[in-house]
Each structure stands twice: as structure tokens, then as C-alpha cells.
Design a protein around this motif. Structure first.
Motif, mmCIF file in Angstrom:
data_model
loop_
_atom_site.group_PDB
_atom_site.id
_atom_site.type_symbol
_atom_site.label_atom_id
_atom_site.label_comp_id
_atom_site.label_asym_id
_atom_site.label_seq_id
_atom_site.Cartn_x
_atom_site.Cartn_y
_atom_site.Cartn_z
ATOM 1 N N GLU A 57 1.014 -1.230 0.195
ATOM 2 C CA GLU A 57 0.084 0.068 0.012
ATOM 3 C C GLU A 57 0.941 1.086 -0.056
ATOM 4 O O GLU A 57 0.513 2.411 -0.661
ATOM 5 N N ASP A 58 1.924 1.266 0.736
ATOM 6 C CA ASP A 58 3.082 2.338 0.882
ATOM 7 C C ASP A 58 3.477 2.656 -0.442
ATOM 8 O O ASP A 58 3.642 3.822 -1.136
ATOM 9 N N LEU A 59 3.930 1.560 -1.152
ATOM 10 C CA LEU A 59 4.738 1.639 -2.473
ATOM 11 C C LEU A 59 3.360 2.064 -3.362
ATOM 12 O O LEU A 59 3.772 2.988 -4.435
ATOM 13 N N GLN A 60 2.330 1.871 -3.538
ATOM 14 C CA GLN A 60 1.270 2.372 -4.411
ATOM 15 C C GLN A 60 0.725 3.722 -4.300
ATOM 16 O O GLN A 60 0.721 4.495 -5.015
ATOM 17 N N THR A 61 1.016 4.085 -2.867
ATOM 18 C CA THR A 61 0.548 5.502 -2.546
ATOM 19 C C THR A 61 1.820 6.539 -2.893
ATOM 20 O O THR A 61 1.778 7.728 -2.727
ATOM 21 N N GLY A 62 3.038 6.047 -2.938
ATOM 22 C CA GLY A 62 3.850 6.656 -3.276
ATOM 23 C C GLY A 62 4.816 7.205 -1.966
ATOM 24 O O GLY A 62 5.777 7.948 -1.950
ATOM 25 N N GLN A 63 4.327 6.629 -0.866
ATOM 26 C CA GLN A 63 5.258 6.833 0.381
ATOM 27 C C GLN A 63 6.358 5.986 0.740
ATOM 28 O O GLN A 63 7.150 6.284 1.318
ATOM 29 N N ARG A 64 6.656 5.121 -0.479
ATOM 30 C CA ARG A 64 7.824 4.254 -0.072
ATOM 31 C C ARG A 64 8.340 4.074 -1.712
ATOM 32 O O ARG A 64 7.579 3.976 -2.433
ATOM 33 N N GLN A 65 9.491 4.100 -1.653
ATOM 34 C CA GLN A 65 10.192 3.926 -3.032
ATOM 35 C C GLN A 65 11.050 2.537 -3.170
ATOM 36 O O GLN A 65 11.536 2.259 -4.378
ATOM 37 N N ASP A 66 11.560 1.985 -2.212
ATOM 38 C CA ASP A 66 12.403 0.836 -2.319
ATOM 39 C C ASP A 66 11.550 -0.604 -2.515
ATOM 40 O O ASP A 66 10.809 -1.259 -1.855
ATOM 41 N N VAL A 67 11.540 -0.782 -3.854
ATOM 42 C CA VAL A 67 10.696 -2.160 -4.246
ATOM 43 C C VAL A 67 11.210 -3.302 -3.693
ATOM 44 O O VAL A 67 10.711 -4.405 -3.392
ATOM 45 N N GLU A 68 12.498 -3.368 -3.621
ATOM 46 C CA GLU A 68 13.275 -4.335 -2.985
ATOM 47 C C GLU A 68 12.783 -4.805 -1.821
ATOM 48 O O GLU A 68 12.427 -6.163 -1.528
#
Length: 103
Positions: A57-68
């Protein structure tokens, strides 16, 4: 070294569950029960699943950038779920075998 299930102290080297049941001091009192161990693993798998969901969810909302790290969290949650599923399958197989035993 203690012998929690009585394998070493058995007279002929074979495990005898009746003897282990009659000898409760052979069991390690500090060891968690099966129920406690199962609940702990269920809680851990649930925690990992929640972390993976939060990471996605954080990755989808842009709050997180570390895909790994998101992939790592989802892989951990997936592995925990697969282990619990394998445990359930083994328990069901054992239950089916016990049901088929003649008394």
C-alpha cells in the motif's frame, strides 16, 4: 543432554509413546506446548502478512520507493503462509490416518 521424548532411554532403542506418556518428567517443562507453538507461528505469519500489505500500500501511494524491500516483505509473508499450509496438510493427513485405524 535431556531426552524430551524418551528416544534415548528406551530399552531397545525404539520409541514407545506409552512409556513416554507414563514418564512425564522425561518431557522438557520449559518447552512450549504444541498449541502455543502453533499459535505463535500463526501470529507471526499474520504479522508478516500485515507488514507485506502495508508495504504494498505504501508503494502504491508513493510513500515508499524501495521495491526490493516490498518484494522481500511479500516473499516472507508468502513463505510463512506456505509453511502453515504445509503443516495443516500434514496434520490433516495424520488425522485421516488415525480415522482409518481400527480399534
Amino acid at each position: 543432554m535431556t531426552d524430551p521424548v524418551g528416544l534415548i532411554s528406551a530399552s531397545n532403542g525404539a520409541y514407545d509413546p506409552r512409556r513416554a506418556a507414563r514418564n512425564p518428567e522425561a518431557q522438557d517443562p520449559s518447552a512450549p506446548s504444541f498449541k502455543e507453538a502453533l499459535l505463535a507461528n500463526l501470529n507471526e505469519a499474520n504479522r508478516l502478512q500485515q507488514e507485506a500489505t502495508r508495504a504494498v500500500e505504501d508503494l502504491q501511494t508513493g510513500q515508499r520507493q524501495d521495491v526490493e524491500n516490498v518484494l522481500l516483505a511479500t516473499t516472507k509473508a508468502d513463505n510463512a503462509f506456505k509453511m502453515l499450509q504445509a503443516l495443516r496438510n500434514r496434520m490433516m493427513e495424520a488425522y485421516d490416518e488415525i480415522k482409518q485405524m481400527r480399534t
